[in-house]
Design an enzyme around this catalytic site. Structure first.
Site, PDB file in Angstrom:
ATOM      1  N   GLY A  87       0.831  -1.196   0.000  1.00 31.81           N
ATOM      2  CA  GLY A  87       0.000   0.000   0.000  1.00 31.81           C
ATOM      3  C   GLY A  87       0.865   1.247   0.000  1.00 31.81           C
ATOM      4  O   GLY A  87       2.057   1.194   0.323  1.00 31.81           O
ATOM      5  N   CYS A  88       0.265   2.377  -0.346  1.00 27.20           N
ATOM      6  CA  CYS A  88       1.060   3.608  -0.441  1.00 27.20           C
ATOM      7  C   CYS A  88       1.581   4.036   0.935  1.00 27.20           C
ATOM      8  O   CYS A  88       2.793   4.175   1.126  1.00 27.20           O
ATOM      9  CB  CYS A  88       0.251   4.720  -1.099  1.00 27.20           C
ATOM     10  N   TYR A  89       0.691   4.219   1.897  1.00 29.37           N
ATOM     11  CA  TYR A  89       1.145   4.630   3.228  1.00 29.37           C
ATOM     12  C   TYR A  89       2.094   3.602   3.857  1.00 29.37           C
ATOM     13  O   TYR A  89       3.128   3.979   4.432  1.00 29.37           O
ATOM     14  CB  TYR A  89      -0.049   4.867   4.155  1.00 29.37           C
TER      15      TYR A  89
ATOM     16  N   PHE B 285       7.288  10.527  -1.145  1.00 31.81           N
ATOM     17  CA  PHE B 285       7.231   9.731  -2.371  1.00 31.81           C
ATOM     18  C   PHE B 285       5.904   9.983  -3.075  1.00 31.81           C
ATOM     19  O   PHE B 285       5.005  10.617  -2.526  1.00 31.81           O
ATOM     20  CB  PHE B 285       7.420   8.231  -2.075  1.00 31.81           C
TER      21      PHE B 285
END
Length: 310
Positions: free
Chosen positions: A116-118, A287
């Site tokens: 996942g992104c986080y 990011f």
């Protein structure tokens, strides 16, 4: 034997579109996408996924599970960009930089779950420190992150870019039930013994993330310093192509963190900020939530799997 056939299931979503864009013009693979009238046909999708070499699932969790379950061809390999399989022990977690062995595991895997992104930012900061014993696995942690609105999917993108964009909120903290679906993923893959506190937010910019984790040195093992934390991250990611750790001189010269600084790239930038006088440290990651946080990471994992096949 022809170039490997890569099927993007869900190529009209935010992540799928970005992956498709990143793969355009590649000569080392062939792309399979379904025409609009066939995208919701379960039989046609099952046929396509069983005919490819590597499938990229860019779907919500439920449909991703269904797509994975529809595979009967044992030769098909899968990268799932949803959160459906990120804590499933039968799937390899697709964060190549988390250990020296992880790239090899991904390269040879049949099933890879894209991070996942986080969690990408949180795990990148925490895992090396936990493994080195500088941060206890049971340390109480608070993680805060602000993402671009594209992290909320098509509905949130439409809210900010559609007809009612003038009424879209400029900043929103969410996940107030403290049950965000990324928390188990962070806990497991960062090696934490207890659930971290995680509070996410969306800003009125399209993409990019700043994630921060505050620490008090007096709560860490005796003698641990900010310099040691920075050196640990530096050593862990030495030689990593897509992860960079800011040098202390650059950290000291930094007054602001721009969540959009690495947009359009697959880079992840980590930093350790400190106030020695008060014994406070701030771990930070910047990011692109659509890059290293999604499509860029998926393509990185795809390339590892293609290299192994070659």
């Amino acid at each position: 034997m022809g170039a490997p056939l890569v099927f993007i299931d869900g190529d009209q979503g935010t992540t799928g579109l970005q992956i498709h864009e990143r793969l355009q013009g590649r000569k080392d693979l062939r792309l399979l996408t379904l025409p609009e009238q066939e995208r919701k046909d379960p039989a046609r999708r099952a046929q396509a996924i069983n005919a490819c070499d590597i499938a990229l699932l860019c779907l919500p969790d439920g449909p991703a599970r269904e797509a994975a379950a529809s595979i009967v061809n044992p030769a098909v390999r899968v990268i799932d960009a949803s959160s459906a399989h990120r804590t499933d022990p039968q799937w390899i977690y697709g964060f190549p930089e988390m250990s020296t062995e992880q790239s090899r595991r991904i390269a040879s895997a049949r099933r890879v779950s894209n991070p996942g992104c986080y969690p990408t930012g949180a795990i990148a900061l925490l895992l090396p420190l936990v493994k080195a014993g500088l941060l206890p696995a049971d340390h109480p942690l608070a993680i805060h992150a602000v993402s671009g609105y594209s992290g909320g999917g098509r509905a949130r993108v439409d809210a900010h870019e559609g007809a009612g964009a003038s009424h879209a909120a400029t900043f929103q903290v969410y996940g107030l039930g403290l049950a965000h679906k990324h928390v188990p993923e962070i806990q497991e893959h960062a090696g934490l013994a207890q659930r971290p506190f995680f509070l996410p937010a969306y800003g009125s910019f399209r993409q990019g993330i700043v994630l921060t984790i505050p620490l008090l040195l007096r709560q860490l093992p005796a003698g641990v310093t900010a310099d040691q934390l920075q050196a640990c991250l530096q050593q862990h990611y030495e030689g990593a192509v897509h992860v960079e750790v800011m040098a202390q001189k650059d950290v000291q010269a930094t007054q602001h963190l721009d969540p959009q600084a690495l947009n359009g790239s697959n880079q992840l930038r980590l930093a350790v900020f400190a106030n020695p006088q008060h014994g406070q440290v701030l771990l930070a990651a910047v990011f692109d939530n659509l890059g290293k946080g999604a499509s860029g990471a998926a393509v990185q994992n795809l390339d590892l799997m293609l290299q192994h096949a070659a």
